[in-house]
Write a protein that holds these residues in place. Structure first.
Motif, PDB file in Angstrom:
ATOM      1  N   ASP A  30      -2.559  -3.726  -5.534  1.00  0.00           N
ATOM      2  CA  ASP A  30      -1.908  -2.634  -4.813  1.00  0.00           C
ATOM      3  C   ASP A  30      -0.399  -2.769  -4.966  1.00  0.00           C
ATOM      4  N   SER A  57      -5.262   2.958   1.312  1.00  0.00           N
ATOM      5  CA  SER A  57      -4.103   3.012   0.424  1.00  0.00           C
ATOM      6  C   SER A  57      -4.435   3.833  -0.819  1.00  0.00           C
ATOM      7  N   SER A  96       2.926   2.714   2.999  1.00  0.00           N
ATOM      8  CA  SER A  96       3.103   1.283   3.197  1.00  0.00           C
ATOM      9  C   SER A  96       2.827   0.857   4.638  1.00  0.00           C
ATOM     10  N   TYR A 131      -5.468  -5.628   6.056  1.00  0.00           N
ATOM     11  CA  TYR A 131      -5.316  -4.766   4.885  1.00  0.00           C
ATOM     12  C   TYR A 131      -6.609  -3.988   4.641  1.00  0.00           C
ATOM     13  N   CYS A 152      -7.809 -10.382  -0.659  1.00  0.00           N
ATOM     14  CA  CYS A 152      -8.101  -9.679   0.592  1.00  0.00           C
ATOM     15  C   CYS A 152      -9.105 -10.540   1.353  1.00  0.00           C
ATOM     16  N   THR A 162      -2.990   3.696  -3.545  1.00  0.00           N
ATOM     17  CA  THR A 162      -2.731   2.915  -4.747  1.00  0.00           C
ATOM     18  C   THR A 162      -3.553   1.629  -4.833  1.00  0.00           C
ATOM     19  N   GLY A 163      -4.397   1.351  -3.834  1.00  0.00           N
ATOM     20  CA  GLY A 163      -5.209   0.148  -3.844  1.00  0.00           C
ATOM     21  C   GLY A 163      -6.429   0.285  -4.729  1.00  0.00           C
ATOM     22  N   GLN A 207      -8.056  -1.546   1.763  1.00  0.00           N
ATOM     23  CA  GLN A 207      -7.866  -0.964   0.427  1.00  0.00           C
ATOM     24  C   GLN A 207      -8.139   0.532   0.418  1.00  0.00           C
ATOM     25  N   GLY A 229       0.804  -1.222   0.000  1.00  0.00           N
ATOM     26  CA  GLY A 229       0.000   0.000   0.000  1.00  0.00           C
ATOM     27  C   GLY A 229       0.829   1.259   0.000  1.00  0.00           C
ATOM     28  N   THR A 230       0.123   2.398  -0.144  1.00  0.00           N
ATOM     29  CA  THR A 230       0.735   3.725  -0.100  1.00  0.00           C
ATOM     30  C   THR A 230      -0.119   4.643   0.776  1.00  0.00           C
TER      31      THR A 230
END
Length: 488
Positions: free
Chosen positions: A188, A138, A96, A133, A212, A140-141, A135, A93-94
């Protein structure tokens, strides 16, 4: 109020823009190789709990794909369970977040527990904090739909049955012990350590599709055994190595050198140590090669004819399996030859499905070396100290009769008992696999096929640079946001 809404939106977009700059910066480097610092769940004392070893392997290989939602049939059979052997840490992720995952060459799909999972544990193996996690957290997800190629790869079809517009790609895996993992696929950024020089690494990232998990059941929810998920290095297009290779990030080559306590797991062209290799058998789900002979000491066993009418035996190479599993026609004479020595007569006892010996001397002096022979002159020696496990005052054989799933019952399954303390090289570019006996505490050498440069790699010199860079990035992001909000 309108002014605040506009400015807040501006800040969000600025954060998104800066995140993209960070991702681009981390990705804008030449590839030399990727290294994962793998660790073992087992200590020497834990290996003596032999009653759990076969249970671990049985759970992995009694695998049944199930359909759910859009009829997804997931490949792969590995999972982190009571004795999952090797694990590592990756960033996803971003910005992270760090996740502990089991590294498994027997699994095709990578999956991570998701934030929607209500039953998933917060604490796992040895009290480590587990991270679900999310999404939406993030930049970028993004979701994977049933129209995407990765969903077709998982289902092994050209068109996913029942797929509708924008429908999620679902996965559902069931294991032989009744445990299940299910959820949906996402895409991601995964961050890892890339080799940048001798004993040096730097952060790299790539977009990877993974599961996920929203529902986990059975032993997947055992706190003693739990990790955040699985990093699958299996033999299909859905695995991490296949995805990285198809994106042009890496060559389709990886290697591991595993020992008690950990080892090295590297993506790239390993040129030292040199290994002899055999060709992989085409169209097999697992990494599979032909066994041409098995010798106990200097005496060869009769491999016998298998159900396909051939004297060659297929052997599955699986780093996630603990022991070695043999068809009955091979298992029985192998064990008989090992324990038939006069000095051992009358000392044979049985514990569960293990053959054990009352023995307190030097095993390497008394017991024979077992040698597996493969095509192209590839061989592997298994020494007594490798195939014998201590249990109380007994020495028990790590060889087991293959009573797993009928689809692999005629095959030999080679696990950690035979793969440890070897550099094992998977060259999927040329469809070969090979190994050499090696000190897994020492260095290996990777070659950059573009520049011709070579680089030393050791598990003891891996960097956690991506964590440091991400923490600095987050602080920078927060600082910029605060300054802008203060200015408006």
């Amino acid at each position: 109020m309108t002014s605040i809404s506009v400015n807040s939106t501006f800040v969000v977009w600025l954060q998104y823009f800066l995140a993209l700059i960070f991702v681009s910066f981390a990705a804008a480097t030449d590839f030399h190789g990727v290294v994962f610092d793998v660790r073992s769940k087992l200590t020497s004392n834990e290996r003596s709990v032999i009653s759990r070893l076969k249970a671990h392997d049985s759970y992995r290989h009694f695998y049944y794909p199930l359909a759910t939602g859009v009829d997804i049939s997931v490949g792969g059979s590995g999972r982190p369970n009571s004795l999952g052997l090797y694990y590592t840490k990756i960033g996803i992720g971003t910005p992270s977040k760090e996740y502990y995952v089991q590294v498994d060459t027997g699994s095709d799909i990578t999956w991570i527990n998701g934030i929607q999972c209500q039953e998933c544990l917060k604490k796992g193996y040895r009290g480590m904090d587990l991270t679900p996690y999310d999404q939406n957290a993030s930049f970028t997800g993004k979701p994977v739909t049933c129209h995407d190629q990765i969903c077709k790869d998982i289902n092994k079809v050209n068109t996913v049955h029942g797929c509708t517009a924008n429908a999620s790609c679902l996965y559902h895996v069931s294991y032989g012990d009744g445990s299940e993992s299910s959820g949906y696929m996402v895409k991601d950024v995964i961050q890892y350590n890339s080799v940048s020089g001798d004993m040096e690494t730097r952060p790299e990232n790539a977009n990877v599709s993974f599961g996920c998990g929203t529902i986990q059941s059975g032993n997947l929810n055992s706190q003693d055994d739990a990790f955040d998920g699985i990093l699958g290095f299996g033999n299909t297009n859905a695995s991490v190595i296949s995805q990285l290779a198809s994106s042009g990030k890496v060559k389709k080559m990886f290697a591991h050198c595993l020992k008690n306590g950990g080892g090295i797991f590297a993506i790239g062209h390993v040129i030292k140590p040199k290994v002899n290799s055999a060709h992989l058998i085409p169209n097999e789900i697992h990494y599979t090669i032909n066994v041409t002979g098995i010798a106990v000491g200097a005496e060869f066993l009769n491999l016998s004819i298998d159900s396909n009418g051939t004297v060659k035996r297929k052997a599955i190479i699986d780093s996630g399996t603990t022991l070695v599993y043999l068809p009955k026609v091979i298992y029985t004479p192998l064990v008989d030859k090992i324990v038939s020595r006069k000095s051992l007569m009358g000392s044979i006892v049985y514990h569960d499905s293990y053959t054990c010996i009352e023995f307190d001397g030097s095993v390497d002096d008394e017991f024979p070396v077992v040698t597996f022979h493969f095509e192209n002159s590839l061989s592997s020696n298994v020494y007594p100290h490798d195939y014998l496990f201590s249990y109380g005052g007994l020495k028990c054989l790590g060889w087991q009769m293959n009573d797993m799933d009928p689809s692999i019952r005629d095959k030999i399954v080679l696990g950690d008992l035979i793969l440890s303390n070897k550099l094992v090289l998977y060259d999927l570019e040329n469809q070969t696999i090979g190994w050499a006996e090696y000190n897994c505490s020492s260095n290996i050498t990777l070659k950059d096929d573009i520049t011709g440069g070579t680089y030393l790699v050791s598990a003891h010199n891996l960097s956690s640079a991506f964590s440091l860079i991400n923490s600095r990035f987050i602080r920078f992001l927060v600082l910029i946001s605060v300054l802008i909000i203060h200015a408006i």
